[in-house]
Design an enzyme around this catalytic site. Structure first.
Site, PDB file in Angstrom:
ATOM      1  N   GLU A   1      69.485  32.196  15.446  1.00 35.53           N
ATOM      2  CA  GLU A   1      68.247  31.592  14.958  1.00 35.53           C
ATOM      3  C   GLU A   1      68.391  30.071  15.028  1.00 35.53           C
ATOM      4  O   GLU A   1      69.351  29.514  14.496  1.00 35.53           O
ATOM      5  CB  GLU A   1      67.992  32.027  13.512  1.00 35.53           C
ATOM      6  CG  GLU A   1      67.793  33.532  13.361  1.00 35.53           C
ATOM      7  CD  GLU A   1      67.695  34.014  11.920  1.00 35.53           C
ATOM      8  OE1 GLU A   1      67.094  35.061  11.697  1.00 35.53           O
ATOM      9  OE2 GLU A   1      68.240  33.331  11.024  1.00 35.53           O
TER      10      GLU A   1
ATOM     11  N   ASP B   1      61.153  38.662   4.073  1.00 35.09           N
ATOM     12  CA  ASP B   1      61.964  39.839   4.425  1.00 35.09           C
ATOM     13  C   ASP B   1      61.171  41.137   4.254  1.00 35.09           C
ATOM     14  O   ASP B   1      61.399  42.096   4.977  1.00 35.09           O
ATOM     15  CB  ASP B   1      63.220  39.902   3.543  1.00 35.09           C
ATOM     16  CG  ASP B   1      64.191  38.763   3.842  1.00 35.09           C
ATOM     17  OD1 ASP B   1      64.105  38.185   4.946  1.00 35.09           O
ATOM     18  OD2 ASP B   1      65.029  38.450   2.977  1.00 35.09           O
TER      19      ASP B   1
ATOM     20  N   TYR C   1      71.248  33.035  11.271  1.00 35.27           N
ATOM     21  CA  TYR C   1      71.923  34.274  11.649  1.00 35.27           C
ATOM     22  C   TYR C   1      72.335  34.227  13.120  1.00 35.27           C
ATOM     23  O   TYR C   1      71.635  33.666  13.959  1.00 35.27           O
ATOM     24  CB  TYR C   1      71.002  35.480  11.430  1.00 35.27           C
ATOM     25  CG  TYR C   1      70.780  35.857   9.979  1.00 35.27           C
ATOM     26  CD1 TYR C   1      70.888  34.922   8.962  1.00 35.27           C
ATOM     27  CD2 TYR C   1      70.454  37.157   9.631  1.00 35.27           C
ATOM     28  CE1 TYR C   1      70.676  35.279   7.634  1.00 35.27           C
ATOM     29  CE2 TYR C   1      70.239  37.530   8.306  1.00 35.27           C
ATOM     30  CZ  TYR C   1      70.348  36.578   7.313  1.00 35.27           C
ATOM     31  OH  TYR C   1      70.138  36.927   6.004  1.00 35.27           O
TER      32      TYR C   1
END
Ligand SMILES: *[C@@H]1O[C@H](CO)[C@@H](O)[C@H](O)[C@H]1NC(C)=O
Ligand SMILES: *[C@@H]1O[C@H](CO)[C@@H](O)[C@H](O)[C@H]1NC(C)=O
Length: 381
Positions: free
Chosen positions: A360, A72, A338
């Site tokens: 995803e 991230d 997601y």
């Protein structure tokens, strides 16, 4: 002659009543991979897909192009592709932001469309994790020409303060109904310790932003334990009565392995604890989910499993999310995470029959690809 007229009337009446009572029967019409991780230079992993429609009837897909790893943090591109033919073909990828070599770069994000201005507005964060950087900032990017060109990133922290705020990921709302018709509402979450659902608002089409509702985690600003109350990534929706419902990731699995549902009755100014509930039907593996209201139906996508990010499934509710239909459509049994949903709002018969999902998707891990799906709502009829 009279008979012919009668017959015509009868046939017309039957046709009208049939189409009005057409049952929802979502069917995947086409699917294509918009991004494949590791396939092109400069990007290691594509993640965090967003999908929006524009007032001109285009579809815009966005995601993070994470340069060095799938983490991230780290340096990233903000990637976009654009479709002007309802998702059949897509422009090549354009990198609309490049954060260089920064150790803690951009994170998506919410996209919100201002219908009055015809503006596509992206809100994202930089330095969210404060990893070799400080302070965290909330940024805004705007297009006034249907996503073809984008202005310079604007630093909204001048107005909002420098709190770590990760919008979405998903879609923001422009209020269509009172209260606060026209307001832009973008909701997201804070750092893992100072987590919770936070909304930022604009009453002048994105010129000025201020902090709205906050639903804080408990204990706030302190390390969490398993099953603490820790609302996290979220997707707001405006309901036909003008209230805002936020569908939230339940980070520490407080009360259930399911979604937290939060309500605002004042256009995003407050999220009273009195209206927090847990939707035990919406089982969730702790993930960002997609939600959409269209023609009175609430649609929801997530990996439907209480432990793993697998089994991306589309569900729908005919009573504003009070309960969910038994039937569902599995979009992908394997690794998936997601997702984000949209529809084209022209009101034409064709646009009313379709919704679009981006998610995803992978065979071994969920961040192998970002996939786009076009869904016919009435079984292709
Ligand atoms: C954004 O603005 C804040 C407040 O003025 C500032 O502290 C921060 O460094 C700015 N961030 C960026 C990325 O320029
Ligand atoms: C996948 O979702 C379906 C509903 O679409 C559900 O019936 C099934 O139990 C789920 N499977 C797994 C492995 O979670």
């Amino acid at each position: 002659m009279t008979r012919l007229v009668l017959l015509t009337l009868l046939l017309t009446a039957t046709w009208v009543s049939n189409s009005a009572s057409l049952e929802l029967n979502p069917l995947v019409l086409e699917e294509q991979l918009l991004w494949v991780s590791g396939a092109q230079g400069h990007v290691n992993i594509y993640r965090i897909p967003l999908l929006t429609s524009t007032p001109k009837g285009s579809l815009l897909a966005f995601c993070e192009g994470r340069k060095k790893s799938g983490a991230d943090v780290g340096a990233k591109f903000l990637a976009m592709r654009r479709s002007t033919d309802k998702g059949s073909t897509w422009s090549p990828t354009v990198f609309i932001v490049d954060d260089g070599q920064t150790p803690d770069g951009l994170n998506l994000g919410s996209v919100v469309v201002d219908e009055d201005l015809g503006a596509i507005i992206l809100i994202y964060s930089v330095c969210f994790f404060q990893y070799h950087c400080n302070p965290p900032s909330t940024m805004m990017l705007q297009s006034l020409d249907d996503g073809l060109t984008w202005g310079k990133p604007r630093n909204l922290s001048h107005q909002l303060g420098v709190k770590a705020f990760a919008p979405g990921p998903g879609l923001g709302v422009q209020k269509k109904y009172e209260p606060a018709k026209g307001r832009l509402v973008v909701c997201g979450h804070g750092t893992l310790q100072g987590d919770g659902v936070f909304c930022i608002l604009s009453d002048d089409h994105g010129k000025n932003w201020y902090n709205g509702a906050a639903l804080k985690s408990i204990p706030y600003n302190q390390p969490k334990k398993a099953q603490d109350f820790n609302p996290d990534e979220c997707q707001p929706l405006e309901m036909p009565d003008g209230s805002i419902v936020i569908n939230v990731r339940n980070q520490n699995r407080y009360h259930c392995k399911c979604r937290v549902i939060v309500h605002s009755y004042d256009g995003g100014l407050t999220l009273p604890i009195d209206y927090v509930r847990f939707d035990e039907e919406l089982i969730d593996p702790v993930v960002a989910a997609g939600a959409l209201v269209k023609d009175g139906v609430v649609f929801f996508t997530n990996p439907l499993n209480d432990a793993q990010r697998i089994n991306l499934t589309l569900r729908w509710s005919l009573n504003d999310g009070k309960s969910w239909e038994k039937k569902s459509v599995q979009l992908w049994p394997g690794p998936s995470a997601y997702s984000c949903l949209t529809f084209l709002g022209s009101g034409s018969a064709e646009d009313r029959r379709h919704i679009y999902v981006i998610y995803e998707k992978g065979h071994k891990v969920y961040d192998e690809t970002v996939s786009f799906v076009k869904i016919h709502l009435y079984g292709g009829l």
